[in-house]
Design an enzyme around this catalytic site. Structure first.
Site, PDB file in Angstrom:
ATOM      1  N   HIS A   1       0.836  -1.207   0.000  1.00  0.00           N
ATOM      2  CA  HIS A   1       0.000   0.000   0.000  1.00  0.00           C
ATOM      3  C   HIS A   1       0.871   1.257   0.000  1.00  0.00           C
ATOM      4  CE1 HIS A   1      -3.970  -1.953   1.220  1.00  0.00           C
ATOM      5  NE2 HIS A   1      -3.099  -2.945   1.121  1.00  0.00           N
TER       6      HIS A   1
ATOM      7  N   ASP B   1      -6.783   5.384   1.775  1.00  0.00           N
ATOM      8  CA  ASP B   1      -6.582   3.971   1.448  1.00  0.00           C
ATOM      9  C   ASP B   1      -7.853   3.211   1.834  1.00  0.00           C
ATOM     10  OD1 ASP B   1      -5.774   1.278   1.456  1.00  0.00           O
ATOM     11  OD2 ASP B   1      -3.714   1.815   1.960  1.00  0.00           O
TER      12      ASP B   1
ATOM     13  N   HIS C   1       3.053 -15.035  -5.445  1.00  0.00           N
ATOM     14  CA  HIS C   1       1.890 -15.291  -4.579  1.00  0.00           C
ATOM     15  C   HIS C   1       0.648 -14.577  -5.111  1.00  0.00           C
ATOM     16  CE1 HIS C   1       2.890 -11.254  -3.547  1.00  0.00           C
ATOM     17  NE2 HIS C   1       2.046 -11.185  -2.546  1.00  0.00           N
TER      18      HIS C   1
ATOM     19  N   TRP D   1      -1.578  -8.158  -5.838  1.00  0.00           N
ATOM     20  CA  TRP D   1      -2.009  -7.358  -6.997  1.00  0.00           C
ATOM     21  C   TRP D   1      -0.860  -6.557  -7.599  1.00  0.00           C
ATOM     22  CZ3 TRP D   1      -5.163  -7.870 -10.628  1.00  0.00           C
ATOM     23  CH2 TRP D   1      -5.486  -6.816 -11.480  1.00  0.00           C
ATOM     24  N   ASN D   2       0.025  -6.008  -6.733  1.00  0.00           N
ATOM     25  CA  ASN D   2       1.140  -5.223  -7.285  1.00  0.00           C
ATOM     26  C   ASN D   2       2.104  -6.107  -8.054  1.00  0.00           C
ATOM     27  OD1 ASN D   2       0.749  -2.407  -6.205  1.00  0.00           O
ATOM     28  ND2 ASN D   2       0.422  -3.688  -4.415  1.00  0.00           N
TER      29      ASN D   2
ATOM     30  N   GLU E   1       3.041  -5.686 -11.925  1.00  0.00           N
ATOM     31  CA  GLU E   1       4.449  -5.479 -12.304  1.00  0.00           C
ATOM     32  C   GLU E   1       4.880  -6.538 -13.326  1.00  0.00           C
ATOM     33  OE1 GLU E   1       6.272  -5.429  -8.393  1.00  0.00           O
ATOM     34  OE2 GLU E   1       5.226  -3.580  -7.874  1.00  0.00           O
TER      35      GLU E   1
ATOM     36  N   ASP F   1      -7.014 -11.328  -1.596  1.00  0.00           N
ATOM     37  CA  ASP F   1      -7.433 -11.228  -2.998  1.00  0.00           C
ATOM     38  C   ASP F   1      -6.683 -12.187  -3.915  1.00  0.00           C
ATOM     39  OD1 ASP F   1      -5.036  -9.833  -2.411  1.00  0.00           O
ATOM     40  OD2 ASP F   1      -5.232  -8.584  -4.196  1.00  0.00           O
TER      41      ASP F   1
HETATM   42  N1  UDP Z   1       8.627  -6.348  -3.539  1.00  0.00           N
HETATM   43  C1  UDP Z   1       9.914  -5.880  -3.641  1.00  0.00           C
HETATM   44  N2  UDP Z   1      10.933  -6.756  -3.392  1.00  0.00           N
HETATM   45  C2  UDP Z   1      10.727  -8.058  -3.049  1.00  0.00           C
HETATM   46  C3  UDP Z   1       9.391  -8.524  -2.957  1.00  0.00           C
HETATM   47  C4  UDP Z   1       8.363  -7.638  -3.228  1.00  0.00           C
HETATM   48  O1  UDP Z   1      10.142  -4.714  -3.962  1.00  0.00           O
HETATM   49  O2  UDP Z   1      11.713  -8.760  -2.833  1.00  0.00           O
HETATM   50  C5  UDP Z   1       7.509  -5.393  -3.788  1.00  0.00           C
HETATM   51  C6  UDP Z   1       6.820  -5.706  -5.087  1.00  0.00           C
HETATM   52  O3  UDP Z   1       7.488  -5.044  -6.151  1.00  0.00           O
HETATM   53  C7  UDP Z   1       5.413  -5.191  -4.835  1.00  0.00           C
HETATM   54  C8  UDP Z   1       5.239  -5.321  -3.332  1.00  0.00           C
HETATM   55  O4  UDP Z   1       6.539  -5.539  -2.782  1.00  0.00           O
HETATM   56  O5  UDP Z   1       5.290  -3.847  -5.217  1.00  0.00           O
HETATM   57  C9  UDP Z   1       4.380  -6.514  -2.961  1.00  0.00           C
HETATM   58  O6  UDP Z   1       3.067  -6.193  -3.214  1.00  0.00           O
HETATM   59  P1  UDP Z   1       1.988  -7.271  -3.606  1.00  0.00           P
HETATM   60  O7  UDP Z   1       0.692  -6.557  -3.789  1.00  0.00           O
HETATM   61  O8  UDP Z   1       2.431  -8.076  -4.747  1.00  0.00           O
HETATM   62  O9  UDP Z   1       1.925  -8.263  -2.392  1.00  0.00           O
HETATM   63  P2  UDP Z   1       1.803  -8.144  -0.795  1.00  0.00           P
HETATM   64  O10 UDP Z   1       3.166  -7.868  -0.287  1.00  0.00           O
HETATM   65  O11 UDP Z   1       0.834  -7.035  -0.484  1.00  0.00           O
HETATM   66  O12 UDP Z   1       1.319  -9.477  -0.387  1.00  0.00           O
END
Ligand code: UDP
Length: 484
Positions: free
Chosen positions: A21, A122, A373, A376-377, A381, A397
């Site tokens: 977030h 948010d 996993h 969403w980000n 990406e 989600d």
């Molecule tokens: N990310 C990163 N380095 C890592 C693992 C994840 O920068 O080694 C970042 C990734 O680019 C993304 C965020 O962490 O922007 C993870 O967001 P996501 O929504 O995929 O998953 P969440 O962490 O919320 O489960």
């Protein structure tokens, strides 16, 4: 004292204290700042400390003189681990009992200045407001960090309960198809619903009720902002617009931001120390040969699951770059015993880091696929870089996202609820070799659409410009001689 800066709109952006977030909302903050909007970025004291310790965010945002960080208490002691996977209910209770009154007090007392144009909240924090609140004197735009596909599914949960489709009746019921989510007929099985739907009594489950009510609340604010794009989720976004007509789809936000930055640097907003050494390792691998493995910032797994992934990756014979966060494995006491064949296979073909510069990794030509996993980000990406995915969804989600990746967008494979070395080996080889062409074709097409959406004439750029224009109009309406 009214210079151009003080006449420009002033937006308060309040982010949930989670890596994904904060990362995406800081990108929105940067985009707003680049459009001459003054931004106050609010998050919890704990997250702010982590962020400023592990990123260059203070230096980066210092180029916007009107930008400011503000913090608020989450009500938890300093030593609290604050892990979403284990302490969600405790954290939510603390936000409600401590953060909510504090935040409301700040707004009423004019803590953020008397010139606020609007609040971008948010969606995670939508419970900070009650439906009949009238003390907030500025419009509230709600930012949803989930994709439209999962948001719409969550919004449909009350109907699923009403129509007797929930609860799920045990393991043997998991493959039942649900036809009651409009626009997703013949697609979702019970196992593809968000993880919190796997409960015996949905009407009385505190987490399910909390999340569903927060999503419904999100659609009742003045507008909704979503990190998605029309070519990816257009029909579902249209469904959400039936509940909240003012919806700006402006994603992928990280790609939109890149189009606005003249320099090549990535906007790193990390809460952990980044290990950039993996980029040099990638430089020495051949194009498309490496599977990148990362489970985001909050997923945890058992020792058994870790071993299945490890064997599966080593047995696949492919090169792999794996992010193993220090807190990825649950209940890990002391050293894990590593079988010699894994040690050898990793030495020959693997590389491990605690936290990677993910956007850079995904854009590297050596990376041919992403075992994710399905956060969403991470999904967005990967889409932007045209990398096919293998999805091992964990929570929230992610179950919906992974179903869309495999069965709607044809961008990869969904492991859903499986975690054995044979499946992992097979899927890695399918994505990296056997079905590579098929997945690369759809991934390249979707990447092109994603990039088009944030470039001139593209839907997300047009919507972002509309958002800025609407914020400017609000700001002009607030100016003293227009104040009627
Ligand atoms: N990310 C990163 N380095 C890592 C693992 C994840 O920068 O080694 C970042 C990734 O680019 C993304 C965020 O962490 O922007 C993870 O967001 P996501 O929504 O995929 O998953 P969440 O962490 O919320 O489960």
């Amino acid at each position: 004292m009214e210079g151009p800066q003080t006449c420009s709109p002033h937006v308060l952006l309040f982010s949930a204290p989670a890596q994904s977030h904060i990362n995406v909302l800081l990108k929105l903050a940067e985009l707003l700042s680049l459009s001459s909007v003054r931004v106050t970025f609010l998050t919890t004291e704990h997250s702010h400390r982590q962020l400023t310790h592990h990123s260059d965010v203070l230096r980066r945002f210092s180029r916007f003189p009107a930008f400011q960080f503000r913090t608020i208490s989450d009500g938890l002691p300093l030593s609290h681990p604050r892990t979403f996977s284990h302490h969600l209910l405790e954290m939510l209770n603390s936000f409600v009992s401590v953060t909510k009154p504090l935040f409301r007090g700040m707004l009423v007392s004019g803590h953020f200045g008397s010139d606020l144009t609007c609040l971008i909240l948010d969606g995670f924090f939508s419970f900070l407001f009650d439906l009949d609140d009238d003390f907030v004197k500025v419009p509230i735009f709600c930012f949803r960090a989930f994709g439209a596909c999962s948001s719409w599914t969550i919004l449909s949960v009350p109907n699923l309960i009403k129509q007797g489709q929930l609860p799920i009746k045990g393991e043997e019921d998991m493959d039942r198809i649900l036809n009651n989510v409009p626009g997703m007929e013949n697609l979702l099985r019970c196992r593809d619903l968000p993880s919190f739907c796997r409960v015996a009594d949905p009407n009385n489950d505190p987490i399910l009720q909390f999340i569903v009510n927060a999503f419904i609340r999100s659609t009742k604010f003045d507008a909704l902002i979503m990190n998605s794009f029309e070519d990816l989720e257009g029909p579902i976004l249209s469904n959400i617009r039936t509940l909240c007509p003012k919806l700006y789809s402006i994603g992928p936000l990280h790609a939109l931001l890149k189009t606005k930055l003249s320099h090549e640097t990535e906007s790193l907003n990390n809460l952990w120390e980044v290990d950039g050494s993996c980029l040099s390792w990638l430089d020495n691998q051949s194009p498309g040969s490496v599977i990148y493995v990362s489970f985001g910032s909050i997923t945890v797994m058992s020792n058994r699951e870790l071993m299945e992934f490890w064997h599966g990756l080593v047995n696949s014979g492919r090169k792999f770059l794996w992010v193993i966060r220090p807190d990825l494995v649950m209940g890990k006491n002391g050293e894990i015993e590593i079988p010699p064949e894994l040690e050898e296979g990793t030495k020959q073909r693997g590389y491990m880091v605690g936290w990677a510069p993910q956007e850079k990794v995904l854009s590297h030509e050596a990376v041919g696929g992403f075992l994710t996993h399905s956060g969403w980000n991470s999904t967005l990406e990967s889409i932007v870089e045209g990398k096919p995915m293998i999805c091992w969804s964990y929570k929230y989600d992610q179950q919906v996202n992974s179903r869309f990746v495999s069965n709607v967008w044809n961008l990869g494979l969904d492991m859903k609820d499986l975690c054995d070395r044979e499946t992992i080996t097979k899927m890695v080889n399918d994505v990296m070799v056997n079905r590579k062409e098929e997945f690369m074709r759809s991934a390249t097409e979707m990447a092109n659409l994603a990039r088009q959406s944030v470039n001139p004439g593209g839907s997300s750029l047009v919507n972002f410009d509309c958002l800025i224009e609407d914020i400017r109009i609000l700001s002009q309406q607030k100016m003293p001689n227009n104040n009627n």
